[in-house]
Design an enzyme around this catalytic site. Structure first.
Site, PDB file in Angstrom:
ATOM      1  N   ASP A 188      63.359  34.814 -12.190  1.00 43.69           N
ATOM      2  CA  ASP A 188      63.739  33.669 -12.931  1.00 43.69           C
ATOM      3  C   ASP A 188      65.055  33.750 -13.134  1.00 43.69           C
ATOM      4  O   ASP A 188      65.920  34.659 -12.955  1.00 43.69           O
ATOM      5  CB  ASP A 188      63.206  33.891 -14.408  1.00 43.69           C
ATOM      6  CG  ASP A 188      63.275  32.745 -15.121  1.00 43.69           C
ATOM      7  OD1 ASP A 188      63.315  31.516 -14.524  1.00 43.69           O
ATOM      8  OD2 ASP A 188      63.306  32.700 -16.443  1.00 43.69           O
ATOM      9  N   ILE A 237      55.986  36.385 -20.445  1.00 41.46           N
ATOM     10  CA  ILE A 237      55.124  36.467 -19.412  1.00 41.46           C
ATOM     11  C   ILE A 237      54.837  35.545 -18.371  1.00 41.46           C
ATOM     12  O   ILE A 237      54.627  35.432 -17.186  1.00 41.46           O
ATOM     13  CB  ILE A 237      53.898  37.289 -19.617  1.00 41.46           C
ATOM     14  CG1 ILE A 237      54.010  38.849 -20.385  1.00 41.46           C
ATOM     15  CG2 ILE A 237      52.900  37.708 -18.253  1.00 41.46           C
ATOM     16  CD1 ILE A 237      54.518  39.822 -19.607  1.00 41.46           C
ATOM     17  N   LEU A 274      54.599  48.629   3.067  1.00 37.12           N
ATOM     18  CA  LEU A 274      54.728  47.853   1.956  1.00 37.12           C
ATOM     19  C   LEU A 274      53.752  46.662   1.958  1.00 37.12           C
ATOM     20  O   LEU A 274      53.689  45.929   3.181  1.00 37.12           O
ATOM     21  CB  LEU A 274      56.080  47.279   1.862  1.00 37.12           C
ATOM     22  CG  LEU A 274      56.326  46.348   0.844  1.00 37.12           C
ATOM     23  CD1 LEU A 274      56.334  47.082  -0.882  1.00 37.12           C
ATOM     24  CD2 LEU A 274      57.631  45.729   0.824  1.00 37.12           C
ATOM     25  N   HIS A 319      67.770  28.317  -5.816  1.00 33.36           N
ATOM     26  CA  HIS A 319      66.575  28.864  -5.344  1.00 33.36           C
ATOM     27  C   HIS A 319      67.095  29.560  -4.060  1.00 33.36           C
ATOM     28  O   HIS A 319      66.406  30.377  -3.237  1.00 33.36           O
ATOM     29  CB  HIS A 319      65.733  27.748  -5.068  1.00 33.36           C
ATOM     30  CG  HIS A 319      65.083  26.991  -6.388  1.00 33.36           C
ATOM     31  ND1 HIS A 319      64.792  28.085  -7.437  1.00 33.36           N
ATOM     32  CD2 HIS A 319      65.023  25.976  -6.654  1.00 33.36           C
ATOM     33  CE1 HIS A 319      64.250  27.016  -8.446  1.00 33.36           C
ATOM     34  NE2 HIS A 319      64.488  25.745  -7.917  1.00 33.36           N
TER      35      HIS A 319
HETATM   36  C1  IPE Z   1      58.291  31.978 -14.149  1.00 36.18           C
HETATM   37  O1  IPE Z   1      59.605  31.142 -14.297  1.00 36.18           O
HETATM   38  C2  IPE Z   1      57.675  31.495 -12.963  1.00 36.18           C
HETATM   39  C3  IPE Z   1      58.451  31.838 -11.910  1.00 36.18           C
HETATM   40  C4  IPE Z   1      59.413  32.788 -11.794  1.00 36.18           C
HETATM   41  C5  IPE Z   1      57.799  31.443 -10.584  1.00 36.18           C
HETATM   42  P1  IPE Z   1      59.599  29.783 -15.216  1.00 36.18           P
HETATM   43  O2  IPE Z   1      61.167  29.473 -15.229  1.00 36.18           O
HETATM   44  O3  IPE Z   1      58.743  28.796 -14.774  1.00 36.18           O
HETATM   45  O4  IPE Z   1      59.217  30.225 -16.635  1.00 36.18           O
HETATM   46  P2  IPE Z   1      59.329  29.525 -18.026  1.00 36.18           P
HETATM   47  O5  IPE Z   1      58.665  28.065 -18.037  1.00 36.18           O
HETATM   48  O6  IPE Z   1      60.777  29.323 -18.343  1.00 36.18           O
HETATM   49  O7  IPE Z   1      58.468  30.371 -19.127  1.00 36.18           O
HETATM   50  C1  IPE Z   2      63.042  30.818 -11.031  1.00 32.65           C
HETATM   51  O1  IPE Z   2      64.070  30.233 -11.419  1.00 32.65           O
HETATM   52  C2  IPE Z   2      62.311  30.195  -9.741  1.00 32.65           C
HETATM   53  C3  IPE Z   2      61.165  29.449 -10.151  1.00 32.65           C
HETATM   54  C4  IPE Z   2      60.467  29.271 -11.232  1.00 32.65           C
HETATM   55  C5  IPE Z   2      60.559  28.616  -8.761  1.00 32.65           C
HETATM   56  P1  IPE Z   2      64.194  28.841 -12.218  1.00 32.65           P
HETATM   57  O2  IPE Z   2      64.242  27.781 -11.486  1.00 32.65           O
HETATM   58  O3  IPE Z   2      63.295  28.920 -13.421  1.00 32.65           O
HETATM   59  O4  IPE Z   2      65.629  29.061 -12.962  1.00 32.65           O
HETATM   60  P2  IPE Z   2      66.040  28.919 -14.342  1.00 32.65           P
HETATM   61  O5  IPE Z   2      65.138  29.317 -15.385  1.00 32.65           O
HETATM   62  O6  IPE Z   2      65.974  27.266 -14.600  1.00 32.65           O
HETATM   63  O7  IPE Z   2      67.558  29.150 -14.547  1.00 32.65           O
HETATM   64 MG    MG Z   3      62.996  29.628 -15.447  1.00 32.35          MG
END
Ligand code: IPE
Ligand code: IPE
Ligand code: MG
Length: 246
Positions: free
Chosen positions: A26, A197, A137, A43
């Protein structure tokens, strides 16, 4: 016991090795925002961290790594971002497939495949087949994955097979979960500072050590990964017992 080279001067030696690490990757969007860049560049940059953790697990002989790439809730994001994430995943599979084989990595996808495009699923099937016999792995990518979906799917699979003629146990449920080929994670890492989570492996993390770090996913490098492992080895896993019993 084993020691290996650490990329920085650590006071501690790494001697405990988790069998299964799961990661909620994240913070890509915030990483980009900080640099006044579009979310998608976060990303793209995050893919480098993916490569780092895979090669680290490989080097340290950690048998299972599970990465949360796209949740069942992430469809709610702007269509352009969703499309970008899907194509990034497809491109990564295409580009990295020779490296996976070269490093003896077995590739798996966990998640609901039904709504993913045929183009994506063909590539996934191909890669799973191609790496099936690899013994190093096991890399599982959670794509269109939700913990609630996983449990419900396992329940339905059991019902379909036995029509409620067989009693339902923890074991029979676990057998039908999407990670039925791996032990439950020993360590769950979440980058990006949130302490939740987010519908990841809700059944499988019942006794997992949780590690939350403020580091944004694109900044999660080798040093950050080793720090997480060092923190993990400091934990005492009691599974309900007392310290004295261990
Ligand atoms: C969790 O991240 C999902 C992934 C890392 C793929 P999100 O950014 O979607 O989670 P929330 O919405 O903040 O809980
Ligand atoms: C996690 O990073 C990647 C995915 C959920 C696909 P985010 O895109 O959620 O990044 P933030 O949380 O907005 O910084
Ligand atoms: Mg996020």
């Amino acid at each position: 016991m084993f020691n290996f080279f650490l990329p920085f001067k650590a006071k501690e030696k790494l001697s405990v090795r988790p069998k299964h690490i799961a990661i909620i990757m994240d913070g890509n969007g915030r990483w980009a925002k900080k640099r006044l860049m579009p979310r998608i560049s976060g990303h793209r940059k995050g893919l480098e961290s993916v490569r780092t953790v895979i090669s680290q697990c490989n080097e340290l002989n950690i048998p299972f790594l599970t990465l949360f790439a796209f949740s069942t809730e992430n469809w709610l994001r702007p269509q352009k971002e969703v499309n970008f994430l899907m194509s990034l995943f497809w491109d990564a599979m295409k580009k990295e497939s020779p490296a996976l084989n070269k490093h003896n990595i077995r590739f798996k996808l966990i998640g609901d495949r039904k709504v993913l495009t045929k183009k994506l699923i063909d590539k996934v099937n191909n890669l799973e087949k191609m790496t099936k016999k690899n013994t190093g792995l096991t890399l599982s990518i959670a794509m269109n994955y939700g913990g609630k979906w996983d449990i419900l799917y396992a329940l339905k699979a059991h019902q379909k097979k036995y029509h409620s003629n067989k009693s339902f146990t923890e074991r029979s449920l676990a057998k039908n979960l999407s990670l039925n080929f791996a032990p439950d994670p020993d360590l769950l890492i979440r980058t990006g500072g949130e302490k939740r989570i987010s519908n990841f492996l809700i059944w499988q993390v019942a006794y997992t050590e949780l590690y939350f770090t403020e580091t944004l996913w694109p900044d999660f490098n080798k040093k950050a990964f080793i720090e997480a492992l060092l923190e993990f080895q400091r934990r005492e896993r009691r599974y309900g017992k007392t310290s004295e019993q261990l």
